[in-house]
Design a protein around this motif. Sequence first.
Motif, PDB file in Angstrom:
ATOM      1  N   UNK A  33       0.824  -1.201   0.000  1.00 26.29           N
ATOM      2  CA  UNK A  33       0.000   0.000   0.000  1.00 26.29           C
ATOM      3  C   UNK A  33       0.861   1.255   0.000  1.00 26.29           C
ATOM      4  N   UNK A  34       1.976   1.230   0.731  1.00 23.43           N
ATOM      5  CA  UNK A  34       2.875   2.379   0.740  1.00 23.43           C
ATOM      6  C   UNK A  34       3.433   2.647  -0.660  1.00 23.43           C
ATOM      7  N   UNK A  35       3.792   1.598  -1.380  1.00 24.56           N
ATOM      8  CA  UNK A  35       4.282   1.755  -2.756  1.00 24.56           C
ATOM      9  C   UNK A  35       3.177   2.305  -3.649  1.00 24.56           C
ATOM     10  N   UNK A  36       1.980   1.766  -3.479  1.00 23.56           N
ATOM     11  CA  UNK A  36       0.847   2.217  -4.290  1.00 23.56           C
ATOM     12  C   UNK A  36       0.580   3.707  -4.075  1.00 23.56           C
ATOM     13  N   UNK A  37       0.640   4.155  -2.821  1.00 21.14           N
ATOM     14  CA  UNK A  37       0.326   5.545  -2.502  1.00 21.14           C
ATOM     15  C   UNK A  37       1.468   6.497  -2.878  1.00 21.14           C
ATOM     16  N   UNK A  38       2.690   5.994  -2.932  1.00 25.56           N
ATOM     17  CA  UNK A  38       3.850   6.872  -3.113  1.00 25.56           C
ATOM     18  C   UNK A  38       4.148   7.189  -4.570  1.00 25.56           C
ATOM     19  N   UNK A  39       3.539   6.475  -5.507  1.00 27.17           N
ATOM     20  CA  UNK A  39       3.913   6.633  -6.906  1.00 27.17           C
ATOM     21  C   UNK A  39       2.702   6.946  -7.789  1.00 27.17           C
ATOM     22  N   UNK A  40       3.003   7.556  -8.912  1.00 32.55           N
ATOM     23  CA  UNK A  40       1.995   7.836  -9.930  1.00 32.55           C
ATOM     24  C   UNK A  40       2.078   6.764 -10.997  1.00 32.55           C
ATOM     25  N   UNK A  41       0.932   6.352 -11.522  1.00 31.14           N
ATOM     26  CA  UNK A  41       0.879   5.315 -12.539  1.00 31.14           C
ATOM     27  C   UNK A  41       0.236   5.876 -13.812  1.00 31.14           C
ATOM     28  N   UNK A  42       0.624   5.307 -14.944  1.00 29.83           N
ATOM     29  CA  UNK A  42       0.106   5.749 -16.235  1.00 29.83           C
ATOM     30  C   UNK A  42      -0.863   4.714 -16.785  1.00 29.83           C
ATOM     31  N   UNK A  43      -2.004   5.176 -17.293  1.00 34.35           N
ATOM     32  CA  UNK A  43      -2.992   4.287 -17.898  1.00 34.35           C
ATOM     33  C   UNK A  43      -2.487   3.862 -19.270  1.00 34.35           C
ATOM     34  N   UNK A  44      -2.405   2.559 -19.517  1.00 31.43           N
ATOM     35  CA  UNK A  44      -1.878   2.052 -20.788  1.00 31.43           C
ATOM     36  C   UNK A  44      -2.991   1.942 -21.828  1.00 31.43           C
ATOM     37  N   UNK A  45      -2.625   1.833 -23.125  1.00 30.93           N
ATOM     38  CA  UNK A  45      -3.643   1.644 -24.170  1.00 30.93           C
ATOM     39  C   UNK A  45      -4.421   0.333 -24.029  1.00 30.93           C
ATOM     40  N   UNK A  46      -3.876  -0.629 -23.297  1.00 33.71           N
ATOM     41  CA  UNK A  46      -4.561  -1.918 -23.107  1.00 33.71           C
ATOM     42  C   UNK A  46      -5.612  -1.783 -22.013  1.00 33.71           C
ATOM     43  N   UNK A  47      -6.510  -0.821 -22.189  1.00 31.64           N
ATOM     44  CA  UNK A  47      -7.519  -0.478 -21.201  1.00 31.64           C
ATOM     45  C   UNK A  47      -8.889  -0.485 -21.851  1.00 31.64           C
ATOM     46  N   UNK A  48      -9.876  -1.026 -21.156  1.00 33.29           N
ATOM     47  CA  UNK A  48     -11.240  -1.065 -21.708  1.00 33.29           C
ATOM     48  C   UNK A  48     -12.237  -1.105 -20.547  1.00 33.29           C
ATOM     49  N   UNK A  49     -13.483  -1.499 -20.832  1.00 39.09           N
ATOM     50  CA  UNK A  49     -14.501  -1.563 -19.785  1.00 39.09           C
ATOM     51  C   UNK A  49     -14.232  -2.690 -18.787  1.00 39.09           C
ATOM     52  N   UNK A  50     -13.407  -3.656 -19.158  1.00 39.80           N
ATOM     53  CA  UNK A  50     -13.074  -4.747 -18.237  1.00 39.80           C
ATOM     54  C   UNK A  50     -12.100  -4.260 -17.167  1.00 39.80           C
ATOM     55  N   UNK A  51     -11.073  -3.517 -17.564  1.00 40.14           N
ATOM     56  CA  UNK A  51     -10.051  -3.107 -16.600  1.00 40.14           C
ATOM     57  C   UNK A  51      -9.201  -1.964 -17.129  1.00 40.14           C
ATOM     58  N   UNK A  52      -8.690  -1.155 -16.190  1.00 42.77           N
ATOM     59  CA  UNK A  52      -7.620  -0.210 -16.470  1.00 42.77           C
ATOM     60  C   UNK A  52      -6.313  -0.907 -16.162  1.00 42.77           C
ATOM     61  N   UNK A  53      -5.429  -0.922 -17.133  1.00 44.69           N
ATOM     62  CA  UNK A  53      -4.115  -1.521 -16.928  1.00 44.69           C
ATOM     63  C   UNK A  53      -3.104  -0.390 -16.800  1.00 44.69           C
ATOM     64  N   UNK A 103       3.846  -7.054 -11.212  1.00 39.85           N
ATOM     65  CA  UNK A 103       3.750  -5.968 -10.250  1.00 39.85           C
ATOM     66  C   UNK A 103       3.034  -4.723 -10.730  1.00 39.85           C
ATOM     67  N   UNK A 104       2.509  -4.730 -11.960  1.00 39.53           N
ATOM     68  CA  UNK A 104       1.822  -3.568 -12.510  1.00 39.53           C
ATOM     69  C   UNK A 104       0.322  -3.654 -12.188  1.00 39.53           C
ATOM     70  N   UNK A 105      -0.247  -2.665 -11.503  1.00 45.01           N
ATOM     71  CA  UNK A 105      -1.643  -2.768 -11.057  1.00 45.01           C
ATOM     72  C   UNK A 105      -2.642  -2.851 -12.209  1.00 45.01           C
ATOM     73  N   UNK A 106      -3.685  -3.612 -11.968  1.00 41.74           N
ATOM     74  CA  UNK A 106      -4.837  -3.716 -12.873  1.00 41.74           C
ATOM     75  C   UNK A 106      -6.071  -3.355 -12.047  1.00 41.74           C
TER      76      UNK A 106
END
Length: 281
Positions: free
Chosen positions: A188-208, A238-241
Amino acid sequence: MIQVLEPGVLTLVQDLGRPGWAHVGVGRAGAADAGSLRLGNRLVANDDGAASLEVLLGGLRVRVLYDSTLAVTGAPGPVWVDGTPVAHNAVLELAAGAELRVGTSPVGLRSYVAVRGGIDVPPVLGSRSTDQLTGLGPPPLAAGDVLPVGPAPDRWPVVELAPEHSWPTHVVLPVQPGPQADWFDDGLAVLFAHEFTVTPATNRVALRLSGTAVPRHEHRELPSAGLVPGAVQIPPDGQPVVFGVDHPVTGGYPVLAVVRGRALDRLGQVRPGEHVRFVVG
């Protein structure tokens, strides 16, 4: 009735989804930005859950075959009736034969076109929504489609225009710890400490997302478990979905966090290339 002249990138029929079927493997689906769908329906005096059109990145052009009342909400792109610019988040009265066109918004991802009476395609398991993961519901719109419209409700619109809300350039998603948060080394500390970029492999199922990998110390297998919209799953890289409205009902990777329900509509408007931060919700 409404005739589709140009469907744009992707236009789907959506309502508030089909809850109550997860035990047989069917997710809820429904509008990715349910708040915008509700607003459009309220503007034209429909019930909140009447079926509308969800338009991805604009490009939709339709003709109404009868006098019709419409509203366009969601991503605030330009809208035209017979080539004349008209207001977003407003009640639009179209005469038979008039054409409505929805342009591309500089912010947000999905616009919604509500029509008084609702899109009256046949329901499947109690909903007219399209679920892209399971294939339930009507197919994406195609040029030449003619969509039936239901009977107009007895009540009439009580406002002509709804206020616009702000569209921040940086997306902040409030979360609570997930059921496998203890599988991670300060996950959770890693998740909160960093910014993530939404990839093109994103749709109504999930943001990758891509960014700093979230390390995990527990590497045993996780039996398939139930999922909810907003679940932040961490696969082996390790990349959030982040799961959206058409998510699978079960999954096998650990869930580090879950996006709060109040932020799920915002999740449905995040574009590829935008940046996302997670905060304690």
